[in-house]
Motif scaffolding. Structure first.
Motif, short mmCIF file in Angstrom:
data_model
loop_
_atom_site.label_atom_id
_atom_site.label_comp_id
_atom_site.label_asym_id
_atom_site.label_seq_id
_atom_site.Cartn_x
_atom_site.Cartn_y
_atom_site.Cartn_z
N LEU A 49 5.18 5.38 -5.79
CA LEU A 49 5.16 5.32 -4.35
C LEU A 49 5.33 6.48 -3.65
O LEU A 49 5.56 7.54 -4.08
CB LEU A 49 6.48 4.21 -3.98
CG LEU A 49 6.71 3.07 -4.70
CD1 LEU A 49 7.55 3.20 -5.67
CD2 LEU A 49 7.32 2.02 -3.74
N HIS A 50 5.21 6.39 -2.23
CA HIS A 50 5.49 7.56 -1.46
C HIS A 50 6.69 8.00 -1.54
O HIS A 50 7.69 7.17 -1.62
CB HIS A 50 4.92 7.19 -0.04
CG HIS A 50 5.11 8.41 1.02
ND1 HIS A 50 6.13 8.67 1.62
CD2 HIS A 50 4.03 9.21 1.27
CE1 HIS A 50 6.11 10.01 2.29
NE2 HIS A 50 4.85 10.12 2.24
N PRO A 110 13.46 5.34 -2.32
CA PRO A 110 14.70 4.62 -2.30
C PRO A 110 14.53 3.13 -1.84
O PRO A 110 15.59 2.40 -2.15
CB PRO A 110 15.25 5.68 -1.17
CG PRO A 110 14.22 6.31 -0.68
CD PRO A 110 13.24 6.33 -1.45
N HIS A 111 13.49 2.92 -1.13
CA HIS A 111 13.35 1.33 -0.71
C HIS A 111 13.30 0.48 -1.99
O HIS A 111 13.75 -0.40 -2.18
CB HIS A 111 12.31 1.50 0.21
CG HIS A 111 12.11 -0.16 0.85
ND1 HIS A 111 11.03 -0.37 1.67
CD2 HIS A 111 13.01 -1.12 0.95
CE1 HIS A 111 11.04 -1.72 2.20
NE2 HIS A 111 12.33 -1.83 1.78
N ALA A 112 12.16 1.17 -2.96
CA ALA A 112 12.03 0.32 -3.78
C ALA A 112 13.21 0.29 -5.01
O ALA A 112 13.24 -0.82 -5.62
CB ALA A 112 10.91 1.03 -4.90
N ARG A 113 14.25 1.13 -5.08
CA ARG A 113 15.28 1.04 -5.60
C ARG A 113 16.54 0.25 -5.09
O ARG A 113 17.55 0.25 -5.43
CB ARG A 113 15.98 2.53 -5.82
CG ARG A 113 14.95 3.37 -6.84
CD ARG A 113 15.40 4.86 -6.80
NE ARG A 113 14.46 5.95 -7.59
CZ ARG A 113 14.66 7.37 -7.66
NH1 ARG A 113 15.45 7.80 -6.88
NH2 ARG A 113 14.11 7.77 -8.40
N LEU A 139 0.92 1.41 -8.97
CA LEU A 139 0.95 1.91 -7.41
C LEU A 139 1.59 0.85 -6.44
O LEU A 139 0.79 -0.17 -6.44
CB LEU A 139 -0.39 2.31 -7.06
CG LEU A 139 -1.08 3.53 -7.96
CD1 LEU A 139 -2.48 4.16 -7.42
CD2 LEU A 139 -0.18 4.43 -8.46
N ILE A 140 2.46 1.16 -5.57
CA ILE A 140 2.82 0.25 -4.50
C ILE A 140 2.67 0.64 -3.29
O ILE A 140 3.17 1.93 -2.96
CB ILE A 140 4.41 0.01 -4.81
CG1 ILE A 140 4.85 -0.46 -6.31
CG2 ILE A 140 5.05 -0.89 -3.87
CD1 ILE A 140 4.16 -1.91 -6.64
N THR A 141 2.13 0.02 -2.73
CA THR A 141 1.72 0.20 -1.01
C THR A 141 3.15 0.48 -0.34
O THR A 141 3.22 1.29 0.51
CB THR A 141 0.83 -0.65 -0.53
OG1 THR A 141 1.37 -2.07 -0.42
CG2 THR A 141 -0.49 -0.40 -1.06
N HIS A 142 3.95 -0.62 -0.55
CA HIS A 142 5.52 -0.41 -0.02
C HIS A 142 5.97 -1.52 -1.03
O HIS A 142 5.76 -2.46 -1.25
CB HIS A 142 5.26 -0.81 1.52
CG HIS A 142 4.67 -2.45 1.81
ND1 HIS A 142 3.42 -3.02 1.71
CD2 HIS A 142 5.10 -3.58 2.24
CE1 HIS A 142 3.26 -4.06 1.84
NE2 HIS A 142 4.50 -4.56 2.26
N ALA A 143 7.34 -1.50 -0.73
CA ALA A 143 8.49 -2.12 -1.57
C ALA A 143 8.88 -3.53 -1.04
O ALA A 143 10.19 -3.67 -1.03
CB ALA A 143 9.54 -1.39 -1.77
N PRO A 162 14.69 -4.74 -8.09
CA PRO A 162 14.76 -2.81 -7.64
C PRO A 162 14.15 -2.35 -8.92
O PRO A 162 14.46 -2.83 -10.11
CB PRO A 162 16.14 -2.60 -7.45
CG PRO A 162 17.02 -3.65 -7.98
CD PRO A 162 16.10 -5.12 -8.04
N VAL A 163 13.38 -1.44 -8.52
CA VAL A 163 12.86 -0.70 -9.64
C VAL A 163 13.79 0.82 -9.79
O VAL A 163 13.44 1.62 -8.87
CB VAL A 163 11.08 -0.34 -9.58
CG1 VAL A 163 10.75 0.62 -10.43
CG2 VAL A 163 10.63 -1.50 -9.23
N ALA A 164 14.59 0.58 -10.56
CA ALA A 164 15.48 2.08 -10.59
C ALA A 164 14.76 3.24 -10.97
O ALA A 164 15.14 4.17 -10.71
CB ALA A 164 16.77 1.64 -11.65
N ALA A 165 13.65 3.03 -11.67
CA ALA A 165 13.04 4.03 -12.27
C ALA A 165 11.71 4.45 -11.48
O ALA A 165 10.88 5.18 -11.87
CB ALA A 165 12.64 3.85 -13.53
N ALA A 166 11.71 3.98 -10.02
CA ALA A 166 10.27 4.23 -9.35
C ALA A 166 10.42 5.81 -9.15
O ALA A 166 11.47 6.53 -8.95
CB ALA A 166 10.82 3.61 -7.84
#
Length: 249
Positions: A88-89, A94-97, A63-67, A135-139
């Motif tokens: 993530l939320h 898209p931020h994580a990606r 779980l990521i609080t923010h990217a 980046p986490v493409a599969a977030a």
């Protein structure tokens, strides 16, 4: 360097990385990992899992609080190497990606370099991969539900925008804990304040929304705060949020 792991409740561990915290929640042989530090903290993440008797293979989800880079650091590695879902939320996916980036710019940091603690923090951040992009493409977004996630610790995501648009804290009602990421911290190398506070203004995407999100945190019933930066804070979380608001005004 060895990860500093502190057990704060049954199956709940706050880990201090190089300068960012993450949390491990366990339930039997399974675990949930909340945030993953800087990219350079990877071995510390693996070490912390081993210290609590877990492993990357046992992590049901990250779980990521923010990217931001200092929280997303090893998420892509865990997803690519072990197939671990990264959640993530929906506004933060898209931020994580890295479809966009809501992070303090180099120019803004340089403008604030005169402030106490900023230059040492910059040097450290560079050493542990603070300017790298992983980046986490599969977030993926959290399941569409207002209740707890079906994961160890039964964390409840609570949207607290401002630091980033999709920032979330995680409420653990059964354990009386809030994992607050960067929506409410208890210290930072660039801050002279001790105790509950917002991060310095330059770190927030929308400061006014970050201040407003303290109202949301204030409404969570918990006695322990596990922040993204700084030590564990004990005492009513509503009071911690109130103190942060007083410093922010």
């Amino acid at each position: 360097m060895r990860a500093e792991v502190r057990q704060v409740a049954d199956g709940t561990y706050l880990v201090h990385g190089s300068s960012t915290n993450w949390v491990i929640l366990t339930d039997g042989d399974a675990a949930t990992l909340v945030d993953t530090g800087y990219p350079g903290d990877r071995q510390l993440v693996l070490d912390s899992l081993a210290q609590v008797g877990s492993s990357p293979e046992a992590v049901r989800a990250v779980l990521i609080t923010h990217a931001h880079n200092d929280h997303l650091g090893s998420a892509a590695y865990l997803r690519d190497t072990h197939g671990t879902p990264v959640l993530l939320h929906e506004a933060e996916v898209p931020h994580a990606r890295r479809e966009f980036l809501q992070q303090v710019s180099v120019g803004t940091v340089l403008k604030n370099a005169w402030r106490p603690g900023v230059l040492p923090w910059v040097v450290h951040a560079m050493r542990v991969g603070g300017t790298e992009q992983h980046p986490v493409a599969a977030a993926e977004a959290f399941p569409d539900s207002d209740g707890p996630l079906d994961l160890p610790g039964r964390p409840v995501p609570v949207h607290t925008p401002g630091h980033t648009s999709g920032h979330c804290v995680f409420h653990l009602p059964e354990r009386g804990i809030v994992i607050s990421g960067d929506a409410l911290v208890s210290g930072h190398p660039t801050s002279r304040i001790k105790g509950p506070q917002l991060l310095p203004d330059m770190f927030h995407h929308e400061r006014d929304r970050a201040v407003a999100s303290l109202d949301v945190i204030e409404g969570l019933d918990a006695e322990t705060l596990l922040p993204g930066h700084g030590p564990v804070h004990t005492g009513p979380v509503r009071e911690a949020a109130g103190r942060a608001r007083e410093h922010a005004i």
